[in-house]
Design a protein around this motif. Structure first.
Motif, PDB file in Angstrom:
ATOM      1  N   ASP A 169       4.055  -5.214   3.922  1.00 42.61           N
ATOM      2  CA  ASP A 169       4.858  -6.426   3.749  1.00 42.61           C
ATOM      3  C   ASP A 169       4.451  -7.198   2.501  1.00 42.61           C
ATOM      4  OD1 ASP A 169       6.356  -5.949   6.040  1.00 42.61           O
ATOM      5  OD2 ASP A 169       4.944  -7.012   7.340  1.00 42.61           O
ATOM      6  N   GLU A 170       3.159  -7.188   2.172  1.00 45.12           N
ATOM      7  CA  GLU A 170       2.710  -7.903   0.971  1.00 45.12           C
ATOM      8  C   GLU A 170       3.297  -7.274  -0.288  1.00 45.12           C
ATOM      9  OE1 GLU A 170      -1.508  -8.246   0.816  1.00 45.12           O
ATOM     10  OE2 GLU A 170      -1.643  -9.538   2.577  1.00 45.12           O
ATOM     11  N   PHE A 171       3.396  -5.959  -0.272  1.00 48.44           N
ATOM     12  CA  PHE A 171       4.025  -5.247  -1.399  1.00 48.44           C
ATOM     13  C   PHE A 171       5.458  -5.737  -1.564  1.00 48.44           C
ATOM     14  CE2 PHE A 171       6.573  -1.936  -3.261  1.00 48.44           C
ATOM     15  CZ  PHE A 171       5.754  -1.215  -4.118  1.00 48.44           C
ATOM     16  N   MET A 172       6.207  -5.753  -0.480  1.00 41.41           N
ATOM     17  CA  MET A 172       7.602  -6.191  -0.551  1.00 41.41           C
ATOM     18  C   MET A 172       7.696  -7.647  -0.987  1.00 41.41           C
ATOM     19  SD  MET A 172      10.664  -5.756   2.264  1.00 41.41           S
ATOM     20  CE  MET A 172      10.028  -6.951   3.444  1.00 41.41           C
ATOM     21  N   ASP A 173       6.778  -8.473  -0.500  1.00 34.46           N
ATOM     22  CA  ASP A 173       6.802  -9.889  -0.864  1.00 34.46           C
ATOM     23  C   ASP A 173       6.608 -10.092  -2.360  1.00 34.46           C
ATOM     24  OD1 ASP A 173       7.223 -10.594   1.746  1.00 34.46           O
ATOM     25  OD2 ASP A 173       5.121 -11.105   2.163  1.00 34.46           O
ATOM     26  N   THR A 174       5.828  -9.209  -2.982  1.00 33.21           N
ATOM     27  CA  THR A 174       5.632  -9.300  -4.432  1.00 33.21           C
ATOM     28  C   THR A 174       6.968  -9.181  -5.162  1.00 33.21           C
ATOM     29  OG1 THR A 174       3.412  -8.340  -4.265  1.00 33.21           O
ATOM     30  CG2 THR A 174       4.471  -8.240  -6.419  1.00 33.21           C
ATOM     31  N   PHE A 175       7.820  -8.307  -4.680  1.00 28.21           N
ATOM     32  CA  PHE A 175       9.138  -8.125  -5.287  1.00 28.21           C
ATOM     33  C   PHE A 175      10.076  -9.281  -4.951  1.00 28.21           C
ATOM     34  CE2 PHE A 175       7.405  -4.006  -5.871  1.00 28.21           C
ATOM     35  CZ  PHE A 175       8.121  -3.402  -6.883  1.00 28.21           C
ATOM     36  N   LEU A 176      10.062  -9.711  -3.710  1.00 20.05           N
ATOM     37  CA  LEU A 176      10.981 -10.764  -3.287  1.00 20.05           C
ATOM     38  C   LEU A 176      10.633 -12.101  -3.925  1.00 20.05           C
ATOM     39  CD1 LEU A 176      11.537  -9.914   0.482  1.00 20.05           C
ATOM     40  CD2 LEU A 176      12.660  -9.009  -1.569  1.00 20.05           C
TER      41      LEU A 176
END
Length: 251
Positions: A169-176
Motif C-alpha cells: 500500500d505504501e508503494f501505491m500511496d507514493t504514486f497517488l
C-alpha cells in the motif's frame, strides 16, 4: 547456442534488439547471456556475452555504450564512448556506429528513434525512474539533438507485467500522492495487495511526452524464466544473485 533477440517492427530499419538470456556463456543462476559486470558472475563469461551482443549489433565491443544505472531521471548525450562510467539511466546520440545499451531484470528497457533526424536513445525505466521522469527527460534530450516529438518511436521491451507485480500500500500511496489519477495503474491482486502495471505506466508517460508512437513488446520477464532474468523471481526463489538482460540500438 544461438542468440534469441526480441525485435520491434516499429523500429524496422534500425539495428536493435532486446536480448534474451539465450545464447550466452554464463552458467549456474546466470545461465545464458548475462551482460552485467555488476553481478557476481565470472567477468570472463560476461565479457564473452557482451562480445556476442556486439557482434550481433555489428559493432566493436567498445562501441557498446552504457551507463552506471541509478534509478534516476538523469540522461547523458554521447558522441563517443565515455572514458569513465557515468551515473545516469538513459543515453542519447546522433552518432552512427555507437550501440546504446541498458541493462534490466524486470525494469523497463526502452529504445527510442527518430529516423528522420537520425537520433536514437535507450533508457532504463524502473518504477522510481519512470515516476521521476526518465522517459520525459530522454525525449527532451532527443529534441535537443534535433528530434521531433511526433517523429519519435519508443518501444518498451521485456519487463515485469502487472499480473506478476504485487506491491504494498505504501508503494501505491507514493504514486497517488503524485497524482490520484495514477490509481488506474493498480488493480487488486489475489493476496489482497495492489498489482502495479509498470509497462502501462511507461506507455502513459511516453504518450504524455508527445512521442508519435509508443508500444510494449508484451513480454513479461517474471513469467518466462527460460528467456528472461528477473530480479523478483530470483528474490522469491532465494537465489544469491541474478543475471542482467541487455537491450541495444544503433544508427
Amino acid at each position: 547456442m544461438t542468440l534469441e533477440i526480441v525485435t520491434a517492427p516499429a523500429l524496422t530499419g534500425l539495428r536493435h534488439g532486446f536480448f534474451t538470456r539465450k545464447g550466452g556463456a554464463s552458467s549456474g543462476v546466470f545461465a545464458g547471456l548475462n551482460c552485467g559486470y555488476g553481478s557476481s558472475d565470472l567477468t570472463e563469461a560476461v565479457t564473452i556475452n557482451r562480445d556476442r551482443v556486439a557482434s550481433a549489433m555489428q559493432v566493436a565491443a567498445q562501441a557498446l555504450v552504457g551507463v552506471h544505472q541509478v534509478h534516476s531521471a538523469n540522461v547523458v548525450t554521447v558522441a563517443a564512448p565515455p572514458e569513465t562510467a557515468v551515473e545516469a539511466d538513459a543515453l542519447v546520440t546522433a552518432t552512427p556506429g555507437l550501440a546504446l545499451t541498458v541493462l534490466t531484470a524486470d525494469c523497463q528497457p526502452v529504445l527510442f528513434a527518430d529516423r528522420k533526424a537520425g537520433v536514437i536513445a535507450a533508457a532504463h525505466a524502473g518504477w522510481r525512474g519512470t515516476l521521476a521522469g526518465i522517459l520525459e527527460a530522454t525525449v527532451a534530450a532527443m529534441v535537443a539533438l534535433g528530434a521531433q516529438r511526433k517523429d519519435i518511436t519508443a518501444v518498451i521491451g521485456p519487463a515485469i507485467s502487472q499480473r506478476a507485480y504485487e506491491v504494498g500500500d505504501e508503494f501505491m500511496d507514493t504514486f497517488l500522492t503524485e497524482d490520484p489519477a495514477f490509481d488506474r495503474f493498480f488493480a487488486g491482486g489475489p493476496n489482497g495487495k495492489p498489482m502495479f502495471d509498470l509497462p502501462g505506466f511507461g506507455l502513459y508517460r511516453l504518450r504524455e511526452a508527445g512521442v508519435g508512437n509508443a508500444e510494449w513488446t508484451r513480454h513479461c520477464t517474471y513469467s518466462d524464466p527460460t528467456l528472461f532474468y528477473s530480479y523478483r523471481r530470483t528474490t522469491q526463489l532465494g537465489q544469491a544473485d541474478y543475471g542482467r538482460l541487455i537491450s541495444a540500438i544503433r544508427l
